[in-house]
Design an enzyme around this catalytic site. Structure first.
Site, short mmCIF file in Angstrom:
data_model
loop_
_atom_site.label_atom_id
_atom_site.label_comp_id
_atom_site.label_asym_id
_atom_site.label_seq_id
_atom_site.Cartn_x
_atom_site.Cartn_y
_atom_site.Cartn_z
N ASP A 40 12.36 25.84 -22.79
CA ASP A 40 12.07 24.92 -23.86
C ASP A 40 11.67 23.60 -23.18
OD1 ASP A 40 12.02 23.74 -26.46
OD2 ASP A 40 13.99 22.89 -26.06
N ASP A 238 18.37 24.34 -25.02
CA ASP A 238 19.52 23.46 -25.28
C ASP A 238 19.86 23.29 -26.76
OD1 ASP A 238 17.16 21.88 -25.82
OD2 ASP A 238 18.43 20.10 -25.75
N ASP A 242 16.81 26.82 -30.45
CA ASP A 242 16.57 27.74 -29.33
C ASP A 242 17.39 29.02 -29.41
OD1 ASP A 242 14.74 26.02 -28.06
OD2 ASP A 242 16.35 24.90 -27.09
#
Length: 346
Positions: A40, A238, A242
Site C-alpha cells: 500500500d 497498515d 487494507d
C-alpha cells in the site's frame, strides 16, 4: 520430531529480537517462496504524516468551516487522512458536531449528518459514485493525495471543498526495496490514492508495477491475478481498507502503527517503523528452510543407517541410545546456527 520445531523456534526467536512478530512458524515456509511483494502507499511506503498542502473551497463556506466539518467527520478514525484532520487542522476557529456517529466506508471515506445536512468526505471515486458529481471535475492534477467534501442540501449534492495533502516517503524505503530486489522479489504498489500521487512515489522508488485510485476489491483482484500466474505474494499495509488486500495474499505484513484490526488480521507484525525489516524477514525465512531441510536429511540418513544396525545387533543398546541423543544434539545445534551465525551475517 525435533528437526522442524527447533528450526521454527530459532527463527521466531531471531525475528522477535529484530522486531518482527510471526503469528505462526508455518508462515516461514510461505515467506521462503515469496516472489512478489505488494505495498500500500500511504502509511506504508510513506510516513503517513499528512500535511495540508492546499485547500480549495467551492461552496458558500469559509475555510475554517470546511476544516471543522472534515475534522468532525473523521473524529475517531485511524487513517492518516483522519489523523491529519483531527490533529493538524482541528485548530480551525469554527467547531461543529455530528447529529449521529459517522459511517466509515472502507477504502473510500466517511459520511455523516451535521445540523440535518448529509455530508460525504472521501476520494474522488467515492464522492462521484455517491453524489453524481462528475469524476472528471474532481480528478486531482497535482501529485498530492486529495480528498473531497460534498453535502446534500435540499436533495441536490454540491461540492464544498477539495483538500490536498502531501506526504513524505519513508527514508529507508529505497534501501529496503533495493534489498528486496536483490533477493529476487518483484515489488508493486496498489493504492487508493489518486494516480498522480501514486506515480510520483513509484517514480521516486523505481517501482514499475503500480496502480492508483483502486478500491479494496480492485486491490484484491490485482493480487489474485498475480497468484493465477503462479506467483507467491506478500502484501504489506497498515489501514482498515487494507484488510481484503492483506487477507488475499499468501502471507501478509502489518507495519507499525497499523490499525488494531489490521494488526490482528495480518500474519506478521512489524514492531518497529523500519521497512528494512522486510528483507531481514525474507532472508531469515529462506535460511530457516535451508536449516530445516538439512535437519530432515540428517535425521533420515542417520536413522536409516543406525536403526537397521541396532536391530541386527551390531550396536549395543546403550550405544544406540547414546547415538540417538547425539543425533538430537546435532539437530538442535544446526538449528541454533541460524540464530548465532547465519542470521548475524545476513
Amino acid at each position: 520430531s525435533l528437526a522442524t520445531p527447533t528450526v521454527y523456534t530459532a527463527a521466531l526467536s531471531c525475528l522477535r529480537k529484530q522486531g518482527i512478530l510471526l503469528r505462526d512458524g508455518r508462515y516461514l515456509e510461505r515467506l521462503a517462496k515469496v516472489s512478489n511483494i505488494v505495498f500500500d502507499k500511504t502509511g506504508t511506503l510513506t510516513e503517513g504524516k499528512l500535511q495540508l498542502n492546499q485547500l480549495e473551497v467551492f461552496a458558500a463556506a469559509t475555510k475554517s468551516q470546511v476544516l471543522a466539518i472534515g475534522a468532525a467527520l473523521e473524529q475517531g478514525a485511524h487513517h492518516p487522512v483522519a489523523t491529519a484532520f483531527v490533529s493538524q487542522i482541528i485548530s480551525a476557529n469554527a467547531t461543529v458536531s455530528l447529529d449521529e456517529p459517522a459511517q466509515f466506508i472502507t477504502g473510500g471515506g466517511v459520511t455523516g449528518i451535521i445540523n440535518g445536512q448529509h455530508y460525504i468526505l472521501g476520494s474522488s471515486s467515492l464522492v462521484a459514485a455517491n453524489t453524481g458529481i462528475s469524476t472528471q471535475a474532481l480528478t486531482a492534477q497535482a501529485d498530492t493525495l486529495s480528498v473531497y467534501l460534498a453535502n446534500n442540501n435540499g436533495g441536490d449534492w454540491q461540492l464544498m471543498a477539495k483538500f490536498s495533502f502531501t506526504d513524505t516517503i519513508r527514508p529507508e524505503a529505497g534501501v529496503s526495496l533495493r534489498q528486496l530486489r536483490s533477493l529476487g522479489l518483484a515489488p508493486a504498489m496498489f493504492s487508493g490514492d489518486n494516480s498522480n500521487a501514486v506515480k510520483a512515489v513509484a517514480s521516486s522508488l523505481a517501482i514499475n508495477d503500480f496502480n492508483g485510485g483502486m478500491n479494496a476489491q480492485q486491490k484484491l483482484s490485482a493480487i489474485n491475478t498475480l497468484q493465477q500466474q503462479q506467483k507467491v505474494v506478500l502484501s504489506v499495509g497498515d489501514g482498515l481498507n487494507d484488510l481484503p488486500f492483506l487477507g488475499g495474499a499468501d502471507v501478509s505484513v502489518a507495519v507499525e502503527n497499523a490499525s488494531d484490526l489490521t494488526l490482528q488480521n495480518a500474519n506478521i507484525n512489524l514492531l518497529h517503523s523500519d521497512l528494512r525489516l522486510l528483507p531481514t524477514l525474507i532472508q531469515t525465512a529462506r535460511l530457516a528452510m535451508r536449516r530445516l531441510r538439512q535437519n530432515l536429511v540428517w535425521a533420515l540418513l542417520y536413522n536409516s543407517i543406525m536403526i537397521p544396525l541396532a536391530m541386527a545387533g551390531f550396536i549395543a543398546p546403550w550405544l544406540a541410545a547414546l547415538g540417538m541423543s547425539f543425533s538430537s544434539l546435532v539437530v538442535v545445534i544446526n538449528a541454533r546456527r541460524l540464530h548465532v551465525k547465519e542470521f548475524n551475517n545476513a
